[in-house]
Design a protein around this motif. Structure first.
Motif, PDB file in Angstrom:
ATOM      1  N   ASP A  41       0.682  -1.096  -0.079  1.00 23.87           N
ATOM      2  CA  ASP A  41       0.046  -0.005   0.041  1.00 23.87           C
ATOM      3  C   ASP A  41       0.806   1.132  -0.132  1.00 23.87           C
ATOM      4  OD1 ASP A  41       0.401   0.963   2.831  1.00 23.87           O
ATOM      5  OD2 ASP A  41      -0.497  -0.763   3.280  1.00 23.87           O
ATOM      6  N   GLY A  42       0.231   2.449  -0.407  1.00 21.21           N
ATOM      7  CA  GLY A  42       1.067   3.490  -0.431  1.00 21.21           C
ATOM      8  C   GLY A  42       1.471   4.104   0.762  1.00 21.21           C
ATOM      9  N   PRO A  43       0.898   4.160   1.913  1.00 15.04           N
ATOM     10  CA  PRO A  43       1.569   4.342   3.049  1.00 15.04           C
ATOM     11  C   PRO A  43       2.924   3.831   3.601  1.00 15.04           C
ATOM     12  CG  PRO A  43      -0.629   4.481   3.569  1.00 15.04           C
ATOM     13  CD  PRO A  43      -0.516   3.949   2.092  1.00 15.04           C
ATOM     14  N   SER A  44       2.774   2.537   3.342  1.00 16.19           N
ATOM     15  CA  SER A  44       3.949   1.597   3.762  1.00 16.19           C
ATOM     16  C   SER A  44       5.039   1.676   2.700  1.00 16.19           C
ATOM     17  CB  SER A  44       3.406   0.127   3.555  1.00 16.19           C
ATOM     18  OG  SER A  44       2.637  -0.381   4.705  1.00 16.19           O
ATOM     19  N   LEU A  45       4.830   2.074   1.506  1.00 22.47           N
ATOM     20  CA  LEU A  45       5.730   2.404   0.429  1.00 22.47           C
ATOM     21  C   LEU A  45       6.476   3.623   0.952  1.00 22.47           C
ATOM     22  CD1 LEU A  45       7.369   2.096  -2.308  1.00 22.47           C
ATOM     23  CD2 LEU A  45       5.254   3.105  -3.378  1.00 22.47           C
ATOM     24  N   ARG A  46       5.774   4.732   1.315  1.00 19.54           N
ATOM     25  CA  ARG A  46       6.374   5.926   1.679  1.00 19.54           C
ATOM     26  C   ARG A  46       7.568   5.660   2.907  1.00 19.54           C
ATOM     27  NH1 ARG A  46       1.411   7.938   0.268  1.00 19.54           N
ATOM     28  NH2 ARG A  46       1.284   9.786  -0.839  1.00 19.54           N
ATOM     29  N   ARG A  47       7.128   4.819   3.846  1.00 24.15           N
ATOM     30  CA  ARG A  47       7.930   4.642   5.081  1.00 24.15           C
ATOM     31  C   ARG A  47       8.991   3.730   4.498  1.00 24.15           C
ATOM     32  NH1 ARG A  47       8.742   0.346   6.728  1.00 24.15           N
ATOM     33  NH2 ARG A  47       7.117  -0.807   5.823  1.00 24.15           N
ATOM     34  N   ALA A  48       8.765   2.903   3.551  1.00 24.90           N
ATOM     35  CA  ALA A  48       9.897   2.069   3.319  1.00 24.90           C
ATOM     36  C   ALA A  48      11.070   2.787   2.349  1.00 24.90           C
ATOM     37  CB  ALA A  48       9.441   0.883   2.637  1.00 24.90           C
ATOM     38  N   LEU A  49      10.505   3.766   1.510  1.00 26.51           N
ATOM     39  CA  LEU A  49      11.446   4.391   0.431  1.00 26.51           C
ATOM     40  C   LEU A  49      12.310   5.223   1.368  1.00 26.51           C
ATOM     41  CD1 LEU A  49       9.305   5.251  -2.653  1.00 26.51           C
ATOM     42  CD2 LEU A  49      11.147   3.557  -2.314  1.00 26.51           C
ATOM     43  N   LEU A  50      11.806   5.954   2.486  1.00 23.76           N
ATOM     44  CA  LEU A  50      12.542   6.789   3.075  1.00 23.76           C
ATOM     45  C   LEU A  50      13.356   6.157   4.292  1.00 23.76           C
ATOM     46  CD1 LEU A  50       9.859   9.636   3.718  1.00 23.76           C
ATOM     47  CD2 LEU A  50      11.853   9.543   2.131  1.00 23.76           C
ATOM     48  N   GLU A  51      12.882   5.001   4.988  1.00 27.21           N
ATOM     49  CA  GLU A  51      13.692   4.024   5.673  1.00 27.21           C
ATOM     50  C   GLU A  51      14.878   3.545   5.251  1.00 27.21           C
ATOM     51  OE1 GLU A  51      12.882   0.158   8.225  1.00 27.21           O
ATOM     52  OE2 GLU A  51      11.215   1.552   8.329  1.00 27.21           O
ATOM     53  N   HIS A  52      14.737   2.742   4.021  1.00 23.15           N
ATOM     54  CA  HIS A  52      15.613   1.907   3.428  1.00 23.15           C
ATOM     55  C   HIS A  52      16.449   2.838   2.365  1.00 23.15           C
ATOM     56  CE1 HIS A  52      14.105  -1.553   5.168  1.00 23.15           C
ATOM     57  NE2 HIS A  52      12.809  -1.215   4.826  1.00 23.15           N
ATOM     58  N   ARG A  53      16.048   3.954   1.733  1.00 18.64           N
ATOM     59  CA  ARG A  53      16.611   4.639   0.606  1.00 18.64           C
ATOM     60  C   ARG A  53      17.295   3.496  -0.326  1.00 18.64           C
ATOM     61  NH1 ARG A  53      18.358  10.691   2.504  1.00 18.64           N
ATOM     62  NH2 ARG A  53      16.545  10.953   4.153  1.00 18.64           N
ATOM     63  N   PRO A  54      16.530   2.978  -0.757  1.00 18.00           N
ATOM     64  CA  PRO A  54      17.030   1.822  -1.744  1.00 18.00           C
ATOM     65  C   PRO A  54      17.899   2.167  -2.901  1.00 18.00           C
ATOM     66  CG  PRO A  54      14.813   1.941  -2.128  1.00 18.00           C
ATOM     67  CD  PRO A  54      15.125   2.815  -1.110  1.00 18.00           C
ATOM     68  N   ASP A  55      18.611   1.532  -3.519  1.00 18.42           N
ATOM     69  CA  ASP A  55      19.167   1.561  -4.808  1.00 18.42           C
ATOM     70  C   ASP A  55      18.207   1.746  -5.945  1.00 18.42           C
ATOM     71  OD1 ASP A  55      22.078   1.637  -3.763  1.00 18.42           O
ATOM     72  OD2 ASP A  55      21.495  -0.799  -3.675  1.00 18.42           O
ATOM     73  N   VAL A  56      17.073   1.124  -5.921  1.00 17.92           N
ATOM     74  CA  VAL A  56      15.860   1.379  -6.976  1.00 17.92           C
ATOM     75  C   VAL A  56      14.856   0.753  -6.265  1.00 17.92           C
ATOM     76  CG1 VAL A  56      16.491  -1.058  -7.900  1.00 17.92           C
ATOM     77  CG2 VAL A  56      15.312   1.018  -9.157  1.00 17.92           C
TER      78      VAL A  56
END
Length: 219
Positions: free
Chosen positions: A33-48
């Motif tokens: 879901d969208g809220p989980s994605l926001r959190r995951a992107l900012l928390e992990h700052r993935p390569d992609v």
């Protein structure tokens, strides 16, 4: 290479996770879901990140919005958007910052494993991987005026392939011309679009994205 996946369909989410893991990617989190994605992107700052456009709770543009918001906070965060159809508004949203590290693929292209993996790697490296149908629709109707109007039909073909993320050698092979001819066309493109020559690959990416989005010369 660290990856975040966002897909609400469990079967596809698991399939993407297994596919990327099998080819040496490190899937640090897969969300639905969208809220989980926001959190995951900012928390992990993935390569992609590999992100479905439509996610809960609204099933409209939650995935795209989360990706765009994350790129504001983490400029240039590489994102590959997956969509069922070419949606020009969503594509323009993603291209608006002209940062590079952007992909927009139709979901039916994921079945071509090599092409999909190449696209993910290209975006992670700061390049572009735009579906040919996306490029065609973004360029549609731009023949008459503006900077693109200065280009010859062949130069527009080359620009479209550049936007897809093709290398000079791949462009040459696709158009059945020499790499020397491709280089000449690219130099002409940048000259006609008032872009000074540069060895900076990201400058090339920003220029392509800016003109696909019709925003003018990038800074």
């Amino acid at each position: 290479m660290r990856v975040v996946i966002a897909e609400d369909l469990a079967l596809l989410r698991d399939g993407l996770t297994r596919l990327l893991t099998a080819y040496g990617f490190d899937v640090v989190e897969a969300v639905d879901d969208g809220p989980s994605l926001r959190r995951a992107l900012l928390e992990h700052r993935p390569d992609v990140a590999v992100v479905d456009v439509r996610l809960p709770p609204t099933f409209s543009d939650e995935g795209l919005r989360a990706a765009v918001d994350a790129r504001v906070r983490v400029p240039g965060l590489p994102v590959v958007i997956l969509s069922q159809h070419v949606e020009r508004l969503y594509a323009r949203e993603l291209l608006a910052d002209a940062q590079g590290g952007v992909g927009y693929l139709l979901k039916n292209r994921v079945s071509d494993v090599r092409q999909f993996l190449d696209a993910v790697r290209r975006v992670a490296a700061g390049g572009t991987a735009l579906d040919a149908e996306v490029v065609a629709q973004l360029l549609a109707g731009r023949h008459a005026g503006g900077p693109l109007g200065r280009l010859t039909p062949r130069e527009r073909e080359v620009l479209g392939l550049m936007a897809e993320g093709r290398s000079n050698s791949a462009i040459a092979g696709g158009l059945f011309i020499t790499e020397k001819a491709v280089s000449k066309h690219i130099n002409n493109i940048f000259s006609k679009l008032d872009l000074p020559p540069s060895d900076d690959d990201h400058r090339r990416v920003r220029a392509v994205l800016a003109y696909l989005d019709g925003t003018g010369t990038p800074s």
